[in-house]
Design a protein around this motif. Structure first.
Motif, PDB file in Angstrom:
ATOM      1  N   TRP A   1       2.487   5.169  -1.144  1.00 41.72           N
ATOM      2  CA  TRP A   1       1.508   4.478  -0.298  1.00 41.72           C
ATOM      3  C   TRP A   1       0.093   4.659  -0.837  1.00 41.72           C
ATOM      4  O   TRP A   1      -0.709   3.714  -0.838  1.00 41.72           O
ATOM      5  CB  TRP A   1       1.599   4.993   1.136  1.00 41.72           C
ATOM      6  N   MET A   2      -0.226   5.874  -1.289  1.00 42.24           N
ATOM      7  CA  MET A   2      -1.561   6.108  -1.836  1.00 42.24           C
ATOM      8  C   MET A   2      -1.779   5.312  -3.123  1.00 42.24           C
ATOM      9  O   MET A   2      -2.860   4.748  -3.364  1.00 42.24           O
ATOM     10  CB  MET A   2      -1.773   7.597  -2.095  1.00 42.24           C
TER      11      MET A   2
ATOM     12  N   VAL B   1      -0.325   2.420  -3.967  1.00 40.08           N
ATOM     13  CA  VAL B   1      -0.492   1.011  -3.586  1.00 40.08           C
ATOM     14  C   VAL B   1      -1.885   0.761  -3.028  1.00 40.08           C
ATOM     15  O   VAL B   1      -2.552  -0.230  -3.366  1.00 40.08           O
ATOM     16  CB  VAL B   1       0.599   0.605  -2.578  1.00 40.08           C
ATOM     17  N   ALA B   2      -2.355   1.670  -2.165  1.00 40.34           N
ATOM     18  CA  ALA B   2      -3.683   1.501  -1.571  1.00 40.34           C
ATOM     19  C   ALA B   2      -4.778   1.531  -2.649  1.00 40.34           C
ATOM     20  O   ALA B   2      -5.721   0.717  -2.627  1.00 40.34           O
ATOM     21  CB  ALA B   2      -3.925   2.594  -0.526  1.00 40.34           C
ATOM     22  N   CYS B   3      -4.660   2.459  -3.600  1.00 48.86           N
ATOM     23  CA  CYS B   3      -5.679   2.541  -4.653  1.00 48.86           C
ATOM     24  C   CYS B   3      -5.653   1.306  -5.558  1.00 48.86           C
ATOM     25  O   CYS B   3      -6.708   0.786  -5.957  1.00 48.86           O
ATOM     26  CB  CYS B   3      -5.469   3.811  -5.480  1.00 48.86           C
TER      27      CYS B   3
ATOM     28  N   LEU C   1      -4.622  -1.718  -4.733  1.00 43.73           N
ATOM     29  CA  LEU C   1      -5.198  -2.827  -3.969  1.00 43.73           C
ATOM     30  C   LEU C   1      -6.721  -2.737  -3.943  1.00 43.73           C
ATOM     31  O   LEU C   1      -7.433  -3.761  -4.055  1.00 43.73           O
ATOM     32  CB  LEU C   1      -4.639  -2.831  -2.550  1.00 43.73           C
ATOM     33  N   THR C   2      -7.234  -1.536  -3.816  1.00 44.52           N
ATOM     34  CA  THR C   2      -8.686  -1.354  -3.831  1.00 44.52           C
ATOM     35  C   THR C   2      -9.277  -1.752  -5.180  1.00 44.52           C
ATOM     36  O   THR C   2     -10.325  -2.418  -5.265  1.00 44.52           O
ATOM     37  CB  THR C   2      -9.035   0.115  -3.515  1.00 44.52           C
TER      38      THR C   2
END
Length: 469
Positions: free
Chosen positions: A8-9, A11-13, A15-16
């Motif tokens: 999850w981390m 994917v979030a990074c 996307l950012t």
């Protein structure tokens, strides 16, 4: 859980990162366009009414400040003044025209170096219809985009490293305590309360551990209280069962004790009525029948006394034990004299107990009678009364005889006889010692019997009365 957190981390990074790569050029372009428009409006105000010759210095200053190329286009659409006149063009690789309506048309060359253009009407001394055309290249934005594109492997490595470290931190400080608390809750569900959770944390997990510890303590106390209540209840049930067993055995023995003399009386009376054999001597067997009836009467009276003791409430008052013992000795004096038994007494003053003096006298009298009947003729009986701590102790020791050790625990049971034939001759019913034990226990005392070096010692212990008589 740790792997899911790391993914999850990541994917979030990512996307950012993608959002930044897309938003930087767009945002820069919009901001640059607004800045150029505002600067162009200010330049128009500065050059309003000036001659074309006086506009050159202001255009170069503007171009230097904004990092853009500036041109003045005449009403015919021809460039009459430009900051890029030296190379003979209005911008590297660009074609610039001004429409009569005041709009700028900028066509990009092969190198795609033009990003924005702003056209603002200008009024000069030479007349109206002139335009200021401001345009800038894409070099700065392209450099930012290229820089963002070059660093993506490092960003990916940083994302993976951050995800791994965060997952490890999550497992160490969050997941592991939760796992421990889960194990603790399973112990709690299985009613195991001999544990305590660690309370070293100051966050919600520490509070939860403290609450679980408090819950375990309270449940442990409640379970212990419940076990104690169950033990007391089981003890009460066992006592009630034992009383029921004793009651059943008592009535069974009583029925047997009454059946035997009734059978004897019935046989004697039948023989006397028929005049058969020895029963023709009616006077003799009527006397024997009367003796049997007398023993039955004594037995019935003792049975009534036992029933009254077990079901009735006897008043308690302070009794002077020395006076009770003296009166009991006087009642047994004739029996001791008949059997030529010597009685040696040692009675201490100030011995008292809570109870009914009549019943206490009966209990002591039974022990004295028992000693007289079961001692050899000419033997000695020792009677003592003394204080022992918080108790008053009454003892009767008859000499010259011993009891089998296996019989001692049963002496205070109803209808128990060590020697049944001898007890019949002496008229014993088997209830004397049972009555004694019942009376003593009813008033909080204890009785026992044991063999000594000289004979048999019967002892009664009473809790001493609190006040003097």
């Amino acid at each position: 859980m740790c792997l899911v957190t790391m993914l999850w981390m990541a994917v979030a990074c990512l996307l950012t990162y993608g959002l930044i790569a897309w938003a930087v050029p767009v945002t820069y372009s919009a901001g640059r366009s607004e800045a150029l428009s505002a600067a162009a409006e200010a330049l128009v105000e500065e050059l309003d009414g000036e001659s074309l010759e006086n506009c050159a210095a202001a255009l170069y200053r503007f171009a230097g400040r904004q990092g853009a190329e500036v041109s003045i286009v005449d009403p015919a659409g021809e460039t009459c003044l430009s900051t890029s006149e030296e190379d003979g063009s209005s911008g590297a690789g660009t074609v610039v025209t001004a429409e009569p309506g005041g709009e700028a048309v900028v066509e990009a060359g092969p190198d795609e170096s033009v990003m924005q253009a702003v056209s603002v009407p200008l009024r000069l001394r030479e007349g109206e219809g002139y335009y200021i055309l401001v345009f800038s290249g894409v070099q700065t934005v392209n450099q930012v985009s290229e820089a963002v594109g070059r660093v993506w492997p490092y960003i990916l490595a940083a994302v993976l490293l951050a995800g791994t470290c965060s997952s490890a931190f999550y497992a160490l400080f969050i997941t592991r305590p939760v796992v421990r608390l889960t194990a603790v809750s399973r112990k709690l569900a299985s009613l195991q309360f001999d544990w305590r959770a660690e309370e070293g944390r100051a966050d919600e997990l520490g509070t939860l551990a403290g609450n679980l510890n408090e819950l375990a303590g309270r449940l442990s106390d409640s379970m212990e209280a419940l076990r104690a209540a169950n033990r007391r209840l089981q003890a009460d049930i066992d006592r009630e069962k034992e009383r029921e067993r004793q009651r059943t055995a008592f009535f069974s023995a009583a029925s047997h004790e009454l059946k035997t003399p009734l059978t004897v009386i019935k046989g004697q009376l039948s023989g006397m009525l028929d005049g058969v054999g020895v029963y023709a001597d009616r006077e003799k067997y009527l006397g024997r029948s009367l003796q049997v009836v007398g023993r039955m009467e004594t037995l019935v009276q003792e049975l009534l006394a036992v029933s009254k003791l077990e079901t009735g409430e006897w008043p308690r008052r302070k009794a002077d034990l020395r006076a009770v013992v003296t009166e009991s000795l006087a009642g047994c004096g004739e029996l001791f004299a008949q059997r030529e038994i010597r009685v040696r007494t040692e009675l201490q003053e100030g011995c008292s107990a809570e109870g009914d003096p009549g019943l206490l006298g009966k209990a002591m009298g039974n022990l004295l009678t028992n000693a007289a009947l079961h001692s050899p003729e000419g033997a000695e009986v020792r009677v003592t009364l003394c204080r022992a701590g918080d108790e008053a102790v009454f003892a009767v020791e008859n000499t010259g005889v011993h009891l089998p050790p296996e019989t001692l625990p049963h002496l205070f049971e109803p209808f128990y006889r060590v020697d049944r034939s001898r007890s019949r001759r002496t008229g014993g019913s088997g209830l004397g010692l049972y009555l004694t034990g019942t009376i003593v226990r009813r008033f909080g005392g204890d009785c026992r019997m044991e063999n000594t070096a000289d004979g048999v010692r019967a002892e009664i212990r009473f809790p001493s009365a609190q006040n003097p008589p």
